[in-house]
Design an enzyme around this catalytic site. Structure first.
Site, mmCIF file in Angstrom:
data_model
loop_
_atom_site.group_PDB
_atom_site.id
_atom_site.type_symbol
_atom_site.label_atom_id
_atom_site.label_comp_id
_atom_site.label_asym_id
_atom_site.label_seq_id
_atom_site.Cartn_x
_atom_site.Cartn_y
_atom_site.Cartn_z
ATOM 1 N N LYS A 12 45.453 43.362 49.271
ATOM 2 C CA LYS A 12 45.612 44.749 48.810
ATOM 3 C C LYS A 12 46.967 45.339 49.221
ATOM 4 O O LYS A 12 47.675 44.774 50.079
ATOM 5 C CB LYS A 12 44.467 45.596 49.377
ATOM 6 C CG LYS A 12 43.081 45.248 48.797
ATOM 7 C CD LYS A 12 42.029 46.188 49.388
ATOM 8 C CE LYS A 12 40.654 45.965 48.784
ATOM 9 N NZ LYS A 12 39.662 46.928 49.345
ATOM 10 N N TYR A 52 36.965 48.149 39.238
ATOM 11 C CA TYR A 52 36.009 48.697 40.213
ATOM 12 C C TYR A 52 34.912 49.536 39.544
ATOM 13 O O TYR A 52 34.324 50.400 40.192
ATOM 14 C CB TYR A 52 36.751 49.552 41.246
ATOM 15 C CG TYR A 52 37.289 48.781 42.442
ATOM 16 C CD1 TYR A 52 36.459 47.945 43.203
ATOM 17 C CD2 TYR A 52 38.615 48.913 42.843
ATOM 18 C CE1 TYR A 52 36.941 47.267 44.318
ATOM 19 C CE2 TYR A 52 39.096 48.227 43.964
ATOM 20 C CZ TYR A 52 38.254 47.420 44.696
ATOM 21 O OH TYR A 52 38.727 46.758 45.808
ATOM 22 N N PHE A 60 34.218 57.720 46.649
ATOM 23 C CA PHE A 60 35.538 57.144 46.965
ATOM 24 C C PHE A 60 36.212 56.479 45.763
ATOM 25 O O PHE A 60 37.313 55.939 45.887
ATOM 26 C CB PHE A 60 35.430 56.156 48.127
ATOM 27 C CG PHE A 60 34.459 55.003 47.899
ATOM 28 C CD1 PHE A 60 34.832 53.873 47.194
ATOM 29 C CD2 PHE A 60 33.160 55.070 48.417
ATOM 30 C CE1 PHE A 60 33.945 52.822 47.003
ATOM 31 C CE2 PHE A 60 32.262 54.024 48.225
ATOM 32 C CZ PHE A 60 32.660 52.895 47.504
ATOM 33 N N ARG A 88 33.599 36.013 51.875
ATOM 34 C CA ARG A 88 33.058 37.262 52.436
ATOM 35 C C ARG A 88 33.004 37.169 53.970
ATOM 36 O O ARG A 88 33.318 38.129 54.672
ATOM 37 C CB ARG A 88 31.661 37.563 51.879
ATOM 38 C CG ARG A 88 31.589 37.813 50.377
ATOM 39 C CD ARG A 88 32.272 39.067 49.912
ATOM 40 N NE ARG A 88 31.880 40.244 50.635
ATOM 41 C CZ ARG A 88 32.198 41.495 50.249
ATOM 42 N NH1 ARG A 88 32.902 41.705 49.147
ATOM 43 N NH2 ARG A 88 31.834 42.523 50.972
ATOM 44 N N ARG A 105 39.806 41.219 58.083
ATOM 45 C CA ARG A 105 39.796 42.676 58.212
ATOM 46 C C ARG A 105 39.872 43.124 59.680
ATOM 47 O O ARG A 105 40.459 44.174 59.972
ATOM 48 C CB ARG A 105 38.565 43.243 57.503
ATOM 49 C CG ARG A 105 38.764 43.245 55.979
ATOM 50 C CD ARG A 105 37.490 43.505 55.235
ATOM 51 N NE ARG A 105 37.723 43.868 53.834
ATOM 52 C CZ ARG A 105 36.745 43.996 52.944
ATOM 53 N NH1 ARG A 105 35.491 43.802 53.287
ATOM 54 N NH2 ARG A 105 37.028 44.319 51.692
ATOM 55 N N ASN A 115 41.703 48.154 53.851
ATOM 56 C CA ASN A 115 41.077 47.036 54.568
ATOM 57 C C ASN A 115 41.620 45.676 54.133
ATOM 58 O O ASN A 115 40.965 44.653 54.282
ATOM 59 C CB ASN A 115 39.551 47.122 54.475
ATOM 60 C CG ASN A 115 39.058 47.113 53.040
ATOM 61 O OD1 ASN A 115 39.839 46.901 52.113
ATOM 62 N ND2 ASN A 115 37.772 47.316 52.860
ATOM 63 N N HIS A 118 40.286 42.093 49.166
ATOM 64 C CA HIS A 118 39.080 42.173 48.337
ATOM 65 C C HIS A 118 38.550 40.761 48.146
ATOM 66 O O HIS A 118 39.332 39.815 48.058
ATOM 67 C CB HIS A 118 39.416 42.749 46.947
ATOM 68 C CG HIS A 118 38.303 42.535 45.952
ATOM 69 N ND1 HIS A 118 37.243 43.402 45.832
ATOM 70 C CD2 HIS A 118 38.059 41.517 45.074
ATOM 71 C CE1 HIS A 118 36.399 42.934 44.912
ATOM 72 N NE2 HIS A 118 36.880 41.792 44.436
ATOM 73 N N GLU A 129 35.561 38.649 37.615
ATOM 74 C CA GLU A 129 36.820 39.097 38.223
ATOM 75 C C GLU A 129 37.954 38.099 37.994
ATOM 76 O O GLU A 129 39.103 38.494 37.792
ATOM 77 C CB GLU A 129 36.605 39.331 39.728
ATOM 78 C CG GLU A 129 35.681 40.523 39.997
ATOM 79 C CD GLU A 129 35.419 40.799 41.469
ATOM 80 O OE1 GLU A 129 34.709 41.774 41.769
ATOM 81 O OE2 GLU A 129 35.924 40.041 42.332
HETATM 82 O O1 CDP Z 1 35.327 45.413 49.518
HETATM 83 P P1 CDP Z 1 33.861 45.311 49.843
HETATM 84 O O2 CDP Z 1 33.104 44.484 48.828
HETATM 85 O O3 CDP Z 1 33.617 44.878 51.249
HETATM 86 O O4 CDP Z 1 33.278 46.805 49.781
HETATM 87 P P2 CDP Z 1 32.669 47.641 48.566
HETATM 88 O O5 CDP Z 1 31.460 48.339 49.070
HETATM 89 O O6 CDP Z 1 32.528 46.799 47.337
HETATM 90 O O7 CDP Z 1 33.767 48.759 48.318
HETATM 91 C C1 CDP Z 1 34.951 48.457 47.622
HETATM 92 C C2 CDP Z 1 36.112 49.046 48.377
HETATM 93 O O8 CDP Z 1 36.003 50.463 48.352
HETATM 94 C C3 CDP Z 1 36.184 48.690 49.854
HETATM 95 O O9 CDP Z 1 36.820 47.457 50.113
HETATM 96 C C4 CDP Z 1 36.972 49.851 50.418
HETATM 97 O O10 CDP Z 1 38.365 49.625 50.285
HETATM 98 C C5 CDP Z 1 36.585 51.012 49.526
HETATM 99 N N1 CDP Z 1 35.622 51.899 50.188
HETATM 100 C C6 CDP Z 1 36.044 53.122 50.678
HETATM 101 O O11 CDP Z 1 37.238 53.460 50.544
HETATM 102 N N2 CDP Z 1 35.161 53.967 51.295
HETATM 103 C C7 CDP Z 1 33.866 53.610 51.441
HETATM 104 N N3 CDP Z 1 33.026 54.437 52.043
HETATM 105 C C8 CDP Z 1 33.419 52.373 50.961
HETATM 106 C C9 CDP Z 1 34.321 51.532 50.325
HETATM 107 MG MG MG Z 2 32.691 44.814 46.818
#
Ligand code: CDP
Ligand code: MG
Length: 136
Positions: A12, A52, A60, A88, A105, A115, A118, A129
């Site tokens: 990212k 997304y 968010f 993951r 991370r 973070n 992705h 994707e």
């Molecule tokens: O990336 P990951 O699959 O771990 O998390 P996700 O639940 O699919 O969320 C996608 C992305 O949204 C995360 O990697 C974060 O960068 C962002 N996010 C955020 O900014 N605030 C949150 N409360 C949850 C997710």
């Molecule tokens: Mg995700």
């Protein structure tokens, strides 16, 4: 039984900006992932919104899409046995504060939004994707 999979990884903007591209790729390679394809690109906000889309109802969502399109990213197809779950695990928890030692991370993430990486969350989404970024 062999279960070779492919998954999509993104380095990212916060990590590309800090020149962490090579360090993060090294972590993938040291953990047995093969980088099948990669490219450094910057995407439009509208493309981030499509990518997304599963998060479109989340509070968010707008910031997330603005962020992913805010600077260069590195998108990669990674291959390994059980690559989706393996990636993951290597990434660690979404919030770097909760990520375990040895994860990307934990090492490089700044905050829940910045973070660093992705990774696809299922084999089905990995296909979608990968096609999104590498359909040509
Ligand atoms: O990336 P990951 O699959 O771990 O998390 P996700 O639940 O699919 O969320 C996608 C992305 O949204 C995360 O990697 C974060 O960068 C962002 N996010 C955020 O900014 N605030 C949150 N409360 C949850 C997710
Ligand atoms: Mg995700």
């Amino acid at each position: 039984m062999s279960n070779l999979e492919r998954t999509l990884s993104i380095i990212k903007p916060d990590a590309v900006e800090r020149n962490l591209e090579n360090e993060i790729k090294k972590m993938f390679i040291e953990n047995g992932f093969k980088i099948i394809k990669e490219k450094k690109i910057q995407i439009e906000k509208s493309e981030a919104e499509t990518f997304y889309k599963v998060h479109e109802t989340k509070p968010f969502y707008n910031d997330l899409c603005a962020y992913l399109s805010s600077g260069p990213i590195v998108v990669m197809i990674l291959e390994k046995e059980n690559a989706v779950l393996g990636n993951r695990d290597l990434m660690g928890a979404t919030n770097p504060k909760d990520a375990k030692d040895g994860t990307i991370r934990k090492k490089y993430g700044i905050s829940i939004d910045k973070n660093s990486v992705h990774g696809s969350d299922s084999v089905e989404n990995a296909k979608i994707e990968i096609d999104f970024f590498f359909r040509d």
